[in-house]
Write an enzyme that holds these catalytic residues in place. Structure first.
Site, PDB file in Angstrom:
ATOM      1  N   GLU A 165       1.124  -1.172   0.325  1.00 60.07           N
ATOM      2  CA  GLU A 165      -0.358  -0.282  -0.075  1.00 60.07           C
ATOM      3  C   GLU A 165       0.899   1.429  -0.045  1.00 60.07           C
ATOM      4  O   GLU A 165       1.174   1.396   1.203  1.00 60.07           O
ATOM      5  CB  GLU A 165      -0.536   0.376   1.336  1.00 60.07           C
ATOM      6  CG  GLU A 165      -2.196   1.178   1.359  1.00 60.07           C
ATOM      7  CD  GLU A 165      -1.614   2.557   2.197  1.00 60.07           C
ATOM      8  OE1 GLU A 165      -1.274   3.443   2.047  1.00 60.07           O
ATOM      9  OE2 GLU A 165      -1.134   1.602   3.431  1.00 60.07           O
ATOM     10  N   CYS A 207      -1.624   8.197   3.256  1.00 63.81           N
ATOM     11  CA  CYS A 207      -0.923   7.779   1.818  1.00 63.81           C
ATOM     12  C   CYS A 207      -2.394   8.352   1.030  1.00 63.81           C
ATOM     13  O   CYS A 207      -1.861   8.101  -0.164  1.00 63.81           O
ATOM     14  CB  CYS A 207      -1.214   6.848   2.498  1.00 63.81           C
ATOM     15  SG  CYS A 207      -1.880   5.040   2.980  1.00 63.81           S
TER      16      CYS A 207
END
Length: 677
Positions: free
Chosen positions: A256, A295
């Protein structure tokens, strides 16, 4: 300062060297030192496999879920301590709640999913039974079983609580132990989190280990049964994914990675309108929460070309109200970056981004702060950039991992889709619009490049969780630059830690392996009605056969009059015959189900407490006046509820008529009591 200890092989390990210093992001003071010197990574992994794994696999999904709930409740009592410690990472109270409460919420969510969507068993069945032969004596079933390895976490610095907990939860429910390696800058928060978990004594020994410091030769000892879950930069993900052991042993690797997420304002928006204001508010929020160190933050903001000036002005006005400074000050809305090194990285990225356009708001070198020293602390101003030539490569390739976003214009829905795709894969995107046609075109056009898409309008805004908030029940990950991985997503995240195997056997043998009766398998018909048996006395395959019961025209007429269901196929002979599926008037489907219940139910008080539903109901053959019905009811799945005096029993119901053809098939769901004492 004291070194951070690792927790491996069942005990706390103090590093053998002084380690590297970790600093307070706000004051620059040393907080702790960090090193993994002396950690035996081979032994740690083996301990997880041989101690933690077997202990977890002895438990059912429901038992593991119950432990997660207990852990979540325990950590909730210690939130204030974690909030206070998180101040040293530069996080405001709201930032810390996002991290700490989000992590605890993930535990609660997976506890609920484990109890409600998985069986109280150690095996999970995927899909239905597949017939593999004409006679029905050979069938197949996909079965999920836990991997016999360790879920290795390589976490980023920005979420020292949520990061490890959102990965721990699905692995734990799956029955796989975890080894957590936090990023250095904020590892002291994760270390305290693990201390709280270990001290509680809730999890089985070996279910959780912690390594503070470098990963050393950890990857050299991975096997095909281990899982690696990485969060961080795309470059580091690439390096780890191509590690020789990961490649040679096909170690499951989930990445990720940070991505250039976008938000798109629809052409229907207008200054002062609901969607316009929502877009600007969301943009500023995503720039400043966690000082943009998410993120999922918005890095690219696409707006209609005719609105870019208005959006720039409105966003700059909101950003001017953002107070930067010491996160302990209640007036501060944005704290510091995680460290001076992170500030240097943001400034380097800005040197590439700013020449592509102009600065709408902020100063890359200076920032006014409240209650702190702007140079000693890792402070940076929120920066809104503008690039009028949206085709330039910089904003689609360079990420400043901080409070930075770039405004760019678009001229059509197709152009917005094209620009979004230039990010080469994102964790999340959002479309802010009330125009449903525009939303459909953009969502379906950008979906192949996104792991999650939020469509925000005035209606959704009332309860929306926001662009930057991953949820445990939805997938978190994305294609391409975003890492190509997938985390969470409810039960999907659990299954990432299990292996799916196709099992082929006879129906009876397959039922014995899976613990669930399979159509075509052996049935047990005895003198005791299954409804007279308590939960612990029932076995898959226990069956009652009841009938026949003749269906007359009077039954159909009565049911129609009583319920009001006078559909022509039940009441009009001529019209029914004109229907290509019928040869005349037919019995109501729900009349058949009702008559079947009247046949198989044992009416006296007993262990069966309630019928709480039917599933998979299908009407297969018409029933005409004069047909005779027989029902076969078989215990299919028995699922005790943890801590309750009852369990769930799923029954296979097969209603047939005199020629043996099936009229209706469905599952009956009941709650059945345990025997007292």
């Amino acid at each position: 300062m004291a070194p951070l200890s690792s927790y491996v092989t069942g005990s706390w390990h103090v590093p053998r060297d002084e380690g590297a210093p970790l600093h307070d992001a706000v004051t620059g003071e040393e907080v702790a030192t960090i090193s993994s010197a002396g950690v035996d990574f081979r032994a740690a992994l083996e301990y997880g496999r041989r101690t933690g794994g077997p202990a977890l696999r002895e438990l059912t999904f429901h038992q593991r879920a119950a432990l997660l709930k207990a852990l979540a409740s325990h950590l909730r009592e210690h939130r204030e301590e974690l909030y206070a410690l998180s101040l040293r990472t530069g996080a405001t109270l709201n930032d810390s709640r996002f991290d700490v409460d989000g992590g605890i919420g993930a535990l609660f969510s997976y506890s609920s999913k484990g109890r409600r969507e998985l069986p109280n068993a150690t095996v999970h069945l995927d899909g239905g039974v597949e017939p593999l032969s004409k006679g029905g004596s050979f069938v197949g079933q996909h079965v999920y079983t836990p991997l016999h390895g360790v879920a290795v976490q390589i976490n980023a610095f920005n979420f020292p609580v949520w990061g490890p907990l959102e990965k721990l939860a699905p692995a734990f429910v799956a029955g796989v132990p975890s080894l957590v390696k936090p990023a250095g800058q904020t590892a002291y928060v994760t270390a305290r989190l693990v201390e709280l978990i270990i001290a509680a004594g809730i999890l089985p020994e070996g279910a959780l280990q912690l390594v503070c410091g470098s990963a050393g030769d950890l990857f050299e000892h991975l096997t095909e049964q281990d899982v690696v879950a990485f969060t961080g930069s795309a470059s580091t993900a690439q390096k780890l994914r191509t590690h020789p052991v990961v490649a040679a042993r096909s170690v499951r690797f989930n990445a990720e990675a940070d991505s250039l997420n976008c938000s798109i304002l629809g052409p229907d928006a207008a200054p002062g309108g609901a969607e316009f204001d929502l877009f600007v508010e969301q943009l500023v929020t995503e720039m400043t929460v966690k000082a943009g160190q998410k993120c999922t933050a918005i890095r690219r903001a696409f707006v209609p070309a005719g609105l870019i000036d208005a959006v720039a002005e409105a966003a700059a006005a909101r950003l001017a109200k953002v107070t930067v400074g010491h996160p302990a000050d209640p007036s501060v809305r944005m704290g510091a970056l995680a460290g001076l090194g992170q500030r240097d990285e943001v400034r380097r990225a800005l040197k590439a981004l700013i020449p592509a356009g102009s600065v709408v708001y902020g100063d890359p070198e200076r920032v006014e702060v409240v209650g702190a020293d702007a140079e000693r602390g890792a402070f940076v101003s929120p920066l809104l950039l503008r690039v009028d030539d949206a085709g330039r490569p910089e904003p689609h390739e360079v990420e400043a991992f901080g409070p930075v976003s770039t405004l760019m214009p678009y001229t059509s829905a197709a152009r917005a889709v094209e620009l979004a795709a230039r990010g080469q894969g994102s964790l999340v995107g959002s479309v802010v619009t009330g125009d449903r046609d525009f939303a459909r075109e953009v969502v379906l056009g950008t979906a192949p490049w996104h792991g999650r898409l939020l469509v925000l309008d005035a209606e959704a805004a009332k309860e929306s969780t926001g662009h930057g908030s991953p949820l445990p029940v939805l997938v978190h990950g994305g294609p391409g630059r975003a890492g190509g991985g997938e985390e969470m997503g409810g039960v999907r995240g659990v299954l990432h830690h299990m292996n799916r195997t196709a099992v082929q056997a006879s129906p009876s043998m397959l039922g014995a392996i899976t613990g669930r009766w399979v159509p075509g398998g052996e049935r047990a018909v005895t003198g005791v009605h299954p409804f007279r048996k308590h939960l612990e006395e029932l076995r898959p395959g226990d069956t009652v056969v009841a009938g026949p019961r003749r269906v007359d025209l009077a039954d159909i007429d009565h049911f129609a009059a009583f319920t009001g269901d006078t559909f022509y196929a039940h009441m009009d002979e001529k019209a029914a015959r004109a229907n290509p599926f019928f040869d005349g008037r037919v019995a109501h489907g729900y009349l058949i189900v009702s008559l079947a219940a009247g046949l198989f139910v044992d009416p006296d008080p007993g262990p069966v407490l309630a019928n709480y539903g039917l599933e998979n109901l299908r009407f297969l053959t018409p029933v005409y006046p004069g047909d005779e019905l027989t029902v076969t009811l078989t215990a299919k799945q028995i699922d005790p509820r943890e801590g309750a005096g009852y369990g769930e029993v799923r029954w296979d119901a097969d209603v047939t008529k005199q020629d043996g053809s099936s009229v209706a098939k469905y599952d009956v769901l009941t709650l059945v009591a345990r025997r007292e004492g």
